[in-house]
Scaffold this motif. Structure first.
Motif, PDB file in Angstrom:
ATOM      1  N   ALA A 417       0.849  -1.197   0.000  1.00 55.68           N
ATOM      2  CA  ALA A 417       0.000   0.000   0.000  1.00 55.68           C
ATOM      3  C   ALA A 417       0.884   1.247   0.000  1.00 55.68           C
ATOM      4  O   ALA A 417       0.890   2.025   0.959  1.00 55.68           O
ATOM      5  N   TYR A 418       1.639   1.441  -1.092  1.00 52.00           N
ATOM      6  CA  TYR A 418       2.541   2.594  -1.162  1.00 52.00           C
ATOM      7  C   TYR A 418       1.787   3.911  -1.023  1.00 52.00           C
ATOM      8  O   TYR A 418       2.324   4.885  -0.491  1.00 52.00           O
ATOM      9  N   ASN A 419       0.562   3.938  -1.491  1.00 53.19           N
ATOM     10  CA  ASN A 419      -0.209   5.190  -1.467  1.00 53.19           C
ATOM     11  C   ASN A 419      -0.495   5.674  -0.050  1.00 53.19           C
ATOM     12  O   ASN A 419      -0.796   6.851   0.152  1.00 53.19           O
ATOM     13  N   THR A 420      -0.396   4.783   0.945  1.00 57.93           N
ATOM     14  CA  THR A 420      -0.647   5.192   2.333  1.00 57.93           C
ATOM     15  C   THR A 420       0.612   5.678   3.037  1.00 57.93           C
ATOM     16  O   THR A 420       0.529   6.157   4.169  1.00 57.93           O
ATOM     17  N   ASP A 421       1.788   5.548   2.402  1.00 55.95           N
ATOM     18  CA  ASP A 421       3.043   5.932   3.045  1.00 55.95           C
ATOM     19  C   ASP A 421       3.328   7.424   2.948  1.00 55.95           C
ATOM     20  O   ASP A 421       4.301   7.900   3.547  1.00 55.95           O
ATOM     21  N   VAL A 422       2.505   8.147   2.202  1.00 57.44           N
ATOM     22  CA  VAL A 422       2.799   9.544   1.871  1.00 57.44           C
ATOM     23  C   VAL A 422       1.595  10.416   2.222  1.00 57.44           C
ATOM     24  O   VAL A 422       0.460  10.070   1.869  1.00 57.44           O
ATOM     25  N   PRO A 423       1.816  11.552   2.896  1.00 60.82           N
ATOM     26  CA  PRO A 423       0.693  12.472   3.120  1.00 60.82           C
ATOM     27  C   PRO A 423       0.201  13.038   1.796  1.00 60.82           C
ATOM     28  O   PRO A 423       0.965  13.166   0.836  1.00 60.82           O
ATOM     29  N   GLN A 424      -1.060  13.384   1.740  1.00 65.46           N
ATOM     30  CA  GLN A 424      -1.671  13.801   0.480  1.00 65.46           C
ATOM     31  C   GLN A 424      -0.962  15.006  -0.137  1.00 65.46           C
ATOM     32  O   GLN A 424      -0.804  15.086  -1.353  1.00 65.46           O
ATOM     33  N   TRP A 425      -0.516  15.947   0.682  1.00 66.57           N
ATOM     34  CA  TRP A 425       0.096  17.165   0.154  1.00 66.57           C
ATOM     35  C   TRP A 425       1.402  16.887  -0.586  1.00 66.57           C
ATOM     36  O   TRP A 425       1.820  17.679  -1.451  1.00 66.57           O
ATOM     37  N   ALA A 426       2.049  15.759  -0.278  1.00 65.52           N
ATOM     38  CA  ALA A 426       3.365  15.468  -0.855  1.00 65.52           C
ATOM     39  C   ALA A 426       3.294  14.670  -2.147  1.00 65.52           C
ATOM     40  O   ALA A 426       4.328  14.410  -2.765  1.00 65.52           O
ATOM     41  N   LYS A 427       2.105  14.291  -2.572  1.00 66.48           N
ATOM     42  CA  LYS A 427       1.979  13.442  -3.751  1.00 66.48           C
ATOM     43  C   LYS A 427       2.080  14.264  -5.042  1.00 66.48           C
ATOM     44  O   LYS A 427       1.489  15.331  -5.161  1.00 66.48           O
ATOM     45  N   GLU A 428       2.828  13.710  -5.998  1.00 67.59           N
ATOM     46  CA  GLU A 428       3.067  14.402  -7.258  1.00 67.59           C
ATOM     47  C   GLU A 428       2.491  13.656  -8.462  1.00 67.59           C
ATOM     48  O   GLU A 428       2.181  14.272  -9.476  1.00 67.59           O
ATOM     49  N   TYR A 429       2.369  12.353  -8.366  1.00 66.74           N
ATOM     50  CA  TYR A 429       2.053  11.539  -9.543  1.00 66.74           C
ATOM     51  C   TYR A 429       0.729  10.808  -9.350  1.00 66.74           C
ATOM     52  O   TYR A 429       0.506  10.165  -8.316  1.00 66.74           O
ATOM     53  N   PHE A 430      -0.126  10.896 -10.366  1.00 68.04           N
ATOM     54  CA  PHE A 430      -1.457  10.292 -10.323  1.00 68.04           C
ATOM     55  C   PHE A 430      -1.782   9.698 -11.695  1.00 68.04           C
ATOM     56  O   PHE A 430      -1.210  10.125 -12.719  1.00 68.04           O
ATOM     57  N   PRO A 431      -2.697   8.726 -11.748  1.00 67.48           N
ATOM     58  CA  PRO A 431      -3.420   8.093 -10.635  1.00 67.48           C
ATOM     59  C   PRO A 431      -2.533   7.093  -9.899  1.00 67.48           C
ATOM     60  O   PRO A 431      -1.590   6.542 -10.467  1.00 67.48           O
ATOM     61  N   GLU A 432      -2.875   6.852  -8.644  1.00 66.41           N
ATOM     62  CA  GLU A 432      -2.114   5.912  -7.831  1.00 66.41           C
ATOM     63  C   GLU A 432      -2.805   4.549  -7.788  1.00 66.41           C
ATOM     64  O   GLU A 432      -4.017   4.448  -7.965  1.00 66.41           O
ATOM     65  N   CYS A 433      -2.024   3.537  -7.495  1.00 69.25           N
ATOM     66  CA  CYS A 433      -2.587   2.220  -7.177  1.00 69.25           C
ATOM     67  C   CYS A 433      -2.996   2.243  -5.712  1.00 69.25           C
ATOM     68  O   CYS A 433      -2.163   2.457  -4.833  1.00 69.25           O
ATOM     69  N   ASP A 434      -4.279   2.037  -5.457  1.00 64.55           N
ATOM     70  CA  ASP A 434      -4.764   2.030  -4.074  1.00 64.55           C
ATOM     71  C   ASP A 434      -5.327   0.671  -3.691  1.00 64.55           C
ATOM     72  O   ASP A 434      -6.149   0.562  -2.781  1.00 64.55           O
ATOM     73  N   LEU A 435      -4.874  -0.375  -4.386  1.00 66.40           N
ATOM     74  CA  LEU A 435      -5.321  -1.735  -4.108  1.00 66.40           C
ATOM     75  C   LEU A 435      -4.180  -2.527  -3.490  1.00 66.40           C
ATOM     76  O   LEU A 435      -3.040  -2.451  -3.968  1.00 66.40           O
ATOM     77  N   PRO A 436      -4.438  -3.316  -2.447  1.00 66.56           N
ATOM     78  CA  PRO A 436      -3.366  -4.110  -1.851  1.00 66.56           C
ATOM     79  C   PRO A 436      -2.855  -5.206  -2.782  1.00 66.56           C
ATOM     80  O   PRO A 436      -1.703  -5.606  -2.681  1.00 66.56           O
ATOM     81  N   ASN A 437      -3.714  -5.689  -3.674  1.00 71.21           N
ATOM     82  CA  ASN A 437      -3.284  -6.692  -4.640  1.00 71.21           C
ATOM     83  C   ASN A 437      -2.737  -5.958  -5.860  1.00 71.21           C
ATOM     84  O   ASN A 437      -3.481  -5.511  -6.729  1.00 71.21           O
ATOM     85  N   LEU A 438      -1.421  -5.826  -5.931  1.00 70.47           N
ATOM     86  CA  LEU A 438      -0.797  -4.999  -6.959  1.00 70.47           C
ATOM     87  C   LEU A 438      -1.072  -5.503  -8.362  1.00 70.47           C
ATOM     88  O   LEU A 438      -1.061  -4.723  -9.316  1.00 70.47           O
ATOM     89  N   ARG A 439      -1.333  -6.796  -8.512  1.00 76.15           N
ATOM     90  CA  ARG A 439      -1.606  -7.326  -9.848  1.00 76.15           C
ATOM     91  C   ARG A 439      -2.892  -6.760 -10.443  1.00 76.15           C
ATOM     92  O   ARG A 439      -3.099  -6.839 -11.648  1.00 76.15           O
ATOM     93  N   ASN A 440      -3.735  -6.210  -9.608  1.00 75.98           N
ATOM     94  CA  ASN A 440      -4.978  -5.622 -10.100  1.00 75.98           C
ATOM     95  C   ASN A 440      -4.811  -4.175 -10.548  1.00 75.98           C
ATOM     96  O   ASN A 440      -5.771  -3.551 -10.993  1.00 75.98           O
ATOM     97  N   CYS A 441      -3.604  -3.617 -10.406  1.00 73.97           N
ATOM     98  CA  CYS A 441      -3.310  -2.261 -10.858  1.00 73.97           C
ATOM     99  C   CYS A 441      -2.422  -2.316 -12.097  1.00 73.97           C
ATOM    100  O   CYS A 441      -1.620  -3.238 -12.253  1.00 73.97           O
ATOM    101  N   ASP A 442      -2.541  -1.327 -12.956  1.00 68.56           N
ATOM    102  CA  ASP A 442      -1.621  -1.278 -14.090  1.00 68.56           C
ATOM    103  C   ASP A 442      -0.272  -0.740 -13.604  1.00 68.56           C
ATOM    104  O   ASP A 442      -0.157  -0.110 -12.557  1.00 68.56           O
ATOM    105  N   ARG A 443       0.765  -0.997 -14.387  1.00 71.35           N
ATOM    106  CA  ARG A 443       2.124  -0.654 -13.980  1.00 71.35           C
ATOM    107  C   ARG A 443       2.294   0.845 -13.768  1.00 71.35           C
ATOM    108  O   ARG A 443       3.036   1.281 -12.880  1.00 71.35           O
TER     109      ARG A 443
END
Length: 582
Positions: A417-443
């Motif tokens: 869950a990389y998306n939970t390691d960063v506060p919202q204000w510090a995020k630069e790149y979107f869209p993020e993978c917000d699924l614990p099963n990474l295979r369900n997200c595109d690269r």
């Protein structure tokens, strides 16, 4: 007056016949069971054993079979090799189940094997991990906050389909209770048939199988659940799970020639988490992930390899002085770490943690866990952000006359869950993978969420530098950042980290490392020209260097010291505070 039996009516005879069946089918309780029923009862357990074993081999060993098919695709003996491999995976399961005598024990063992195989199979399939002793250690030492993203709905659905439902079937299938001599004979016969099958396939394919096994030894690491169970058993029997109460002092002492009239040192070692070197723009990455530290004069080390592929391996290795080639948990546990030795020799050490602990590198008195704090704005339900490590920083500097080594252990880029390691204000790149099963997200989404953690780590490191810079009037200050290991993000179907070192891809072993120091530190502590250090940093380095770099800058000497591994050794003009390796 005569005794006559009452006549039996036709309806009573019919009712009796219906209830008991024809006379020819009535059986005396002492008569033997008909042969057809006896054989059916005897075959019940062997058939169930075979069904459970075949299900586990076919349904829970996808990674093994993919690797086997890939390894044999150009082999002229492919069919024979695959048959032999099938026997090697199947026969141990059949043998173990055959030895579970009695119907109750057989059902329990079969159900447990199904559940373990389903659970291990999920992680092996979804993330490409190998469940060896190191991975078992990671599981034991991980925290609930780190484990939660891995145990999502997909995991429980998989275990339900491949573990719970088959286990229910195992308990529902009727099994006859046999007399013990018959039971033992039946089970021994089942195991014997399985072993004979394995022996026959090995005999027929012996030459090809031996050569193939030598060239593809790592295939055994993917046999599920045999290898995970073996790893768990050997880990459970090992003696290095906890550090002994009394550890052998490390061969380190204060150098007789150490200067006494200089400012005390304040060195912060930022123990990074799961950052890979190729995601630093300093190392050529196209995204500007080092925007915060670029203006602060850091020295980048572009070619650094880790001591392990997990926190449980790398962290104790870094501080043990053993080096990657000689490291083992048993050896590291026997002696104190360099952190412990420094504390014993009068250097003020402290470990502040936002991850999974110091792995027995530090002691409880000089350790603070902040991962489970609830500080507003810096923590949420998933944990705390790394900036929390800098709160109350001056509290660590109460004794301003002593040298200080402070370790800040990051949450960093810990997945999935990389998306939970960063506060919202510090995020630069979107869209993020917000699924614990990474295979369900595109690269692209996975890369976005991971790269945001790297940018935030760079911001955190810049904050550390700023804190040290503000205190450079009172201390000779320096900061060393290094990640504990890297991370796979879908390359070759692999995710996360923790593969055995010998087979781990470079994404899991190549880590970033940055160094910053005040002018006073360069001149009075390191005796190093910063420009020389920048040139020297281009050479290959490893986690082994950290131990040998810490010794001279804190005025320590040791027969363990190796100048070749000192990050500053090639540039130091005055090396009076360390002795060479004899």
């Amino acid at each position: 007056g005569t005794n006559r039996k009452s006549p039996v009516t036709m309806s009573e005879r019919e009712a009796f016949a219906t209830a008991t069946g024809p006379a020819s089918e009535l059986q005396h309780p002492l008569q033997p069971t008909p042969k057809r029923g006896r054989w059916r009862d005897m075959l019940g357990a062997p058939l169930l054993i075979a069904a459970v074993a075949l299900f586990i081999v076919a349904a829970d060993n996808g990674p093994f079979w993919r690797a086997a098919l890939n390894a044999t695709q150009s082999d002229e003996h492919r069919l024979g090799l695959l048959t032999t491999l099938s026997a090697l995976v199947l026969v141990p399961l059949v043998t173990v189940l055959s030895l579970a005598l009695g119907t109750k024990l057989l059902r329990v063992v079969a159900a447990l094997l199904l559940l373990v195989a389903a659970s291990c199979g999920y992680f092996m399939t979804e993330y490409g991990v190998i469940i060896d002793q190191s991975m078992i250690r990671n599981a034991v030492e991980t925290t609930a906050l780190e484990a939660t993203p891995l145990l999502g709905g997909a995991y429980f659905l998989h275990v339900a389909l491949y573990g719970v439902l088959p286990a229910i079937v195992v308990f529902a299938v009727p099994l006859a209770r046999l007399r013990w001599p018959t039971e033992i004979l039946t089970r021994l016969g089942t195991a014997a048939v399985a072993v004979l099958f394995l022996a026959a396939t090995m005999y027929v394919n012996y030459a090809a199988a031996v050569f193939f096994g030598r060239e593809n030894d790592d295939l055994r690491l993917q046999i599920n659940p045999a290898y995970p169970l073996w790893a768990a058993a050997t880990f459970g029997m090992s003696s290095d799970k906890e550090a002994p109460t009394v550890r052998t002092p490390l061969g380190v002492r204060v150098a007789a020639a150490a200067a006494v009239d200089r400012k005390p040192a304040l060195v912060v070692l930022v123990m990074g988490e799961t950052a890979r070197a190729d995601r630093f723009s300093f190392n050529g990455y196209e995204r500007d992930t080092n925007r915060y530290t670029r203006e602060r004069g850091v020295v980048n080390f572009p070619s650094v390899v880790s001591c392990g592929t997990s926190t449980a391996e790398s962290v104790p290795c870094i501080f043990s002085g053993l080096g990657q080639a000689k490291f083992s948990h048993a050896a590291a546990m026997k002696s104190e770490s360099i952190v412990g030795a420094m504390q014993r020799l009068g250097i003020d050490t402290f470990w502040r943690d936002n991850s999974t602990g110091c792995k027995d590198v530090c002691d409880a008195q000089h350790f603070e866990q902040r991962a489970d704090w609830t500080t507003p704005d810096l923590c949420d339900a998933t944990g705390c952000f790394d900036e929390l490590l800098l709160e109350d920083f001056d509290a660590l500097l109460a004794d301003r006359a002593r040298d200080h080594l402070i370790v800040l252990h990051q949450r960093g880029s810990h997945g999935p869950a990389y998306n939970t390691d960063v506060p919202q204000w510090a995020k630069e790149y979107f869209p993020e993978c917000d699924l614990p099963n990474l295979r369900n997200c595109d690269r692209a989404a996975i890369n976005n969420s991971y790269d945001n953690t790297i940018v935030y780590t760079d911001y955190f490191v810049s904050r550390v530098i700023d804190e040290l810079d503000k205190r450079s009037a009172d201390f000779d200050t320096a900061m060393l950042y290094v990640s504990d290991h890297g991370e796979s993000l879908g390359e070759n179907g692999l995710y996360l980290h923790g593969l055995p070192y010998a087979m781990a891809p470079h994404e899991q072993t190549e880590v970033p490392m940055l160094f910053w120091a005040s002018p006073g530190f360069y001149a009075e502590r390191a005796h190093v020209d910063p420009q020389c250090l920048r040139r020297s940093a281009e050479h290959n380095a490893s986690h082994d260097a950290i131990f040998h770099t810490l010794l001279p800058i804190f005025g320590l000497e040791s027969p363990l010291y190796d100048e070749r591994l000192d990050l500053m050794g090639a540039c130091r003009g005055d090396r009076v505070t360390a002795v060479k390796n004899p």
